[in-house]
Write a protein that holds these residues in place. Structure first.
Motif, mmCIF file in Angstrom:
data_model
loop_
_atom_site.group_PDB
_atom_site.id
_atom_site.type_symbol
_atom_site.label_atom_id
_atom_site.label_comp_id
_atom_site.label_asym_id
_atom_site.label_seq_id
_atom_site.Cartn_x
_atom_site.Cartn_y
_atom_site.Cartn_z
ATOM 1 N N ASP A 1 -5.999 -7.028 -0.629
ATOM 2 C CA ASP A 1 -5.559 -5.814 0.075
ATOM 3 C C ASP A 1 -4.857 -4.853 -0.877
ATOM 4 O O ASP A 1 -5.004 -3.635 -0.756
ATOM 5 C CB ASP A 1 -4.627 -6.157 1.238
ATOM 6 C CG ASP A 1 -5.342 -6.871 2.375
ATOM 7 O OD1 ASP A 1 -6.596 -6.853 2.410
ATOM 8 O OD2 ASP A 1 -4.642 -7.447 3.233
ATOM 9 N N GLN A 2 -4.094 -5.395 -1.799
ATOM 10 C CA GLN A 2 -3.416 -4.551 -2.778
ATOM 11 C C GLN A 2 -4.423 -3.859 -3.689
ATOM 12 O O GLN A 2 -4.290 -2.677 -3.991
ATOM 13 C CB GLN A 2 -2.459 -5.394 -3.627
ATOM 14 C CG GLN A 2 -1.336 -6.021 -2.845
ATOM 15 C CD GLN A 2 -0.606 -7.068 -3.660
ATOM 16 O OE1 GLN A 2 -1.215 -7.815 -4.428
ATOM 17 N NE2 GLN A 2 0.699 -7.113 -3.502
ATOM 18 N N PRO B 1 0.801 -1.238 0.000
ATOM 19 C CA PRO B 1 0.000 0.000 0.000
ATOM 20 C C PRO B 1 0.832 1.285 0.000
ATOM 21 O O PRO B 1 0.418 2.286 -0.586
ATOM 22 C CB PRO B 1 -0.836 -0.128 1.280
ATOM 23 C CG PRO B 1 -1.003 -1.605 1.450
ATOM 24 C CD PRO B 1 0.330 -2.185 1.018
ATOM 25 N N ASP B 2 2.006 1.254 0.605
ATOM 26 C CA ASP B 2 2.830 2.468 0.638
ATOM 27 C C ASP B 2 3.445 2.797 -0.726
ATOM 28 O O ASP B 2 4.014 3.867 -0.900
ATOM 29 C CB ASP B 2 3.933 2.341 1.695
ATOM 30 C CG ASP B 2 4.905 1.215 1.399
ATOM 31 O OD1 ASP B 2 4.452 0.091 1.119
ATOM 32 O OD2 ASP B 2 6.122 1.457 1.466
ATOM 33 N N ARG C 1 -7.226 4.950 -4.410
ATOM 34 C CA ARG C 1 -6.481 6.136 -4.851
ATOM 35 C C ARG C 1 -6.652 6.443 -6.339
ATOM 36 O O ARG C 1 -6.044 7.373 -6.837
ATOM 37 C CB ARG C 1 -5.000 5.941 -4.559
ATOM 38 C CG ARG C 1 -4.665 5.673 -3.116
ATOM 39 C CD ARG C 1 -4.652 6.905 -2.269
ATOM 40 N NE ARG C 1 -3.534 7.724 -2.727
ATOM 41 C CZ ARG C 1 -3.570 9.044 -2.804
ATOM 42 N NH1 ARG C 1 -4.617 9.698 -2.442
ATOM 43 N NH2 ARG C 1 -2.523 9.697 -3.234
ATOM 44 N N THR D 1 -7.580 -3.234 -3.049
ATOM 45 C CA THR D 1 -8.319 -2.244 -2.255
ATOM 46 C C THR D 1 -7.514 -0.962 -2.124
ATOM 47 O O THR D 1 -8.050 0.141 -2.328
ATOM 48 C CB THR D 1 -8.652 -2.819 -0.867
ATOM 49 O OG1 THR D 1 -9.474 -3.977 -1.032
ATOM 50 C CG2 THR D 1 -9.371 -1.797 -0.005
ATOM 51 N N ALA D 2 -6.243 -1.075 -1.795
ATOM 52 C CA ALA D 2 -5.384 0.110 -1.647
ATOM 53 C C ALA D 2 -5.252 0.861 -2.967
ATOM 54 O O ALA D 2 -5.278 2.094 -2.992
ATOM 55 C CB ALA D 2 -4.007 -0.304 -1.122
#
Length: 136
Positions: free
Chosen positions: A27-28, A3-4, A35, A30-31
């Motif tokens: 999770d990737q 995510p960062d 954006r 979603t992140a």
């Protein structure tokens, strides 16, 4: 993709004529999707597939992997661009026969997953496989 790194991905996408990012976990995605309002054009995304190394890549036999592809397909800000796998475990092979077996698994696992996605109505534009030992 952690995510960062999403802002880095978006910056590269805005500067390059063509940029593709690989994801392999919800999770990737979603992140990334959180954006994408900053994107002027859809970001190309490929899904990493686990071909036996079990270090990265989604499980092609898990229904959650199909759901992940559907999430990518349904998102207007990204373009699902296909599947990719890398048989990293081929680097530890002790023989040519083991390298061939990993190469065959790369090919078979990924093309079968692509075929199952296509059979469920999902377009899979590209399928990429290979590590240096298995494609040399």
């Amino acid at each position: 993709l952690t995510p960062d790194k999403v802002d880095d991905v978006l910056a590269l996408h805005s500067r390059l004529e063509r940029f593709t990012v690989m994801v392999d976990h919800a999770d990737q995605v979603t992140a990334l999707l959180a954006r994408t309002e900053l994107l002027r054009t859809p970001l190309r995304v490929v899904l990493g597939v686990d071909c036996g190394y079990h270090r990265d890549g989604c499980d092609p036999h898990d229904p959650a992997s199909v759901a992940l592809v559907r999430t990518l397909c349904d998102a207007a800000a990204v373009r699902f661009d296909g599947l990719y796998t890398h048989g990293g475990h081929s680097y530890g092979a002790a023989s040519s026969a083991e390298i061939v077996a990993v190469g065959e698994a790369e090919r078979d696992v990924t093309t079968r997953f692509a075929e199952s996605l296509r059979a469920s109505g999902i377009e899979v534009p590209t399928v990429g496989v290979g590590s240096t030992p298995t494609r040399s």
